[in-house]
Design a protein around this motif. Structure first.
Motif, short mmCIF file in Angstrom:
data_model
loop_
_atom_site.label_atom_id
_atom_site.label_comp_id
_atom_site.label_asym_id
_atom_site.label_seq_id
_atom_site.Cartn_x
_atom_site.Cartn_y
_atom_site.Cartn_z
N MET A 118 2.89 -10.22 43.85
CA MET A 118 2.22 -11.53 43.89
C MET A 118 3.09 -12.62 43.27
O MET A 118 3.12 -13.75 43.75
CB MET A 118 0.87 -11.44 43.18
N THR A 119 3.83 -12.29 42.21
CA THR A 119 4.71 -13.27 41.58
C THR A 119 5.85 -13.65 42.53
O THR A 119 6.16 -14.84 42.70
CB THR A 119 5.28 -12.70 40.27
N LEU A 121 5.85 -13.41 45.78
CA LEU A 121 5.27 -14.14 46.89
C LEU A 121 4.99 -15.60 46.50
O LEU A 121 5.26 -16.52 47.26
CB LEU A 121 3.98 -13.47 47.36
N SER A 122 4.47 -15.82 45.30
CA SER A 122 4.17 -17.19 44.88
C SER A 122 5.43 -18.00 44.64
O SER A 122 5.44 -19.22 44.82
CB SER A 122 3.30 -17.18 43.63
N LEU A 124 8.25 -17.53 46.41
CA LEU A 124 8.86 -17.76 47.72
C LEU A 124 7.99 -18.62 48.64
O LEU A 124 8.47 -19.12 49.64
CB LEU A 124 9.16 -16.42 48.40
N TRP A 125 6.72 -18.77 48.34
CA TRP A 125 5.78 -19.49 49.20
C TRP A 125 6.23 -20.91 49.55
O TRP A 125 6.18 -21.29 50.72
CB TRP A 125 4.41 -19.50 48.55
N PRO A 126 6.67 -21.72 48.60
CA PRO A 126 7.06 -23.09 48.97
C PRO A 126 8.24 -23.15 49.94
O PRO A 126 8.30 -24.03 50.79
CB PRO A 126 7.44 -23.73 47.64
N SER A 127 9.17 -22.23 49.84
CA SER A 127 10.34 -22.29 50.72
C SER A 127 10.05 -21.72 52.11
O SER A 127 10.71 -22.08 53.07
CB SER A 127 11.53 -21.55 50.09
N CYS A 128 9.07 -20.85 52.24
CA CYS A 128 8.77 -20.24 53.54
C CYS A 128 7.64 -20.92 54.28
O CYS A 128 7.50 -20.75 55.49
CB CYS A 128 8.39 -18.77 53.35
N GLY A 129 6.84 -21.67 53.59
CA GLY A 129 5.61 -22.17 54.17
C GLY A 129 5.75 -23.36 55.10
O GLY A 129 4.95 -23.56 55.98
N ARG A 130 6.79 -24.18 54.97
CA ARG A 130 6.87 -25.41 55.75
C ARG A 130 8.22 -25.53 56.46
O ARG A 130 9.24 -25.17 55.92
CB ARG A 130 6.69 -26.63 54.85
#
Length: 137
Positions: A118-119, A121-122, A124-130
């Motif tokens: 979960m850490t 993923l959180s 990496l989320w900003p770089s993969c999400g948009r």
């Protein structure tokens, strides 16, 4: 006690109004240091702890950090959660004391693996999400 409370009402109202007029008439250059000193003495008097007075210095530091554009939220979280995290680390190492490698218990247990995933993923989320925005050329 009740009689003294009733007798103090008019005295308090008259003295309160006079004190208010006196405080309002003071220039801020005299009022601010007085309030600061009384605040420091009051913070120390509540628990007789120097730590409460040190918090004033940390507040001043946070003010200058905000002027420099640095958020004070991570510092506050670190101060609050640091001791809790340290206690948890010591408890975890004491629990795994019989293992050959006590630090491995933090990376091999199922709950630890879920928290690590979960850490990551959180993070990496900003770089993969948009996707990158298209320019209007």
């Amino acid at each position: 006690m009740a009689v003294s409370a009733v007798m103090m009402v008019p005295v308090g109202l008259v003295a309160g109004r006079a004190l208010q007029r006196g405080v309002i008439a003071l220039p801020a250059r005299y009022l601010a240091p007085g309030i600061t000193v009384l605040t420091i003495v009051g913070a120390y008097a509540v628990r007789s702890s120097v730590v409460d007075v040190i918090m004033l210095a940390l507040g001043v530091l946070a003010y200058f950090l905000s002027l420099a554009g640095i958020s004070s939220a991570p510092i506050v979280l670190g101060l609050i959660l640091g001791s809790i995290a340290e206690t948890g680390l010591v408890q975890g190492l004491l629990t795994a004391q019989g293992d050959a490698n006590p630090w491995a218990s933090f990376f091999t247990r199922p709950l630890s693996l879920v928290l690590i995933a979960m850490t990551v993923l959180s993070l990496l989320w900003p770089s993969c999400g948009r996707a990158a925005p298209l320019s209007n050329v």
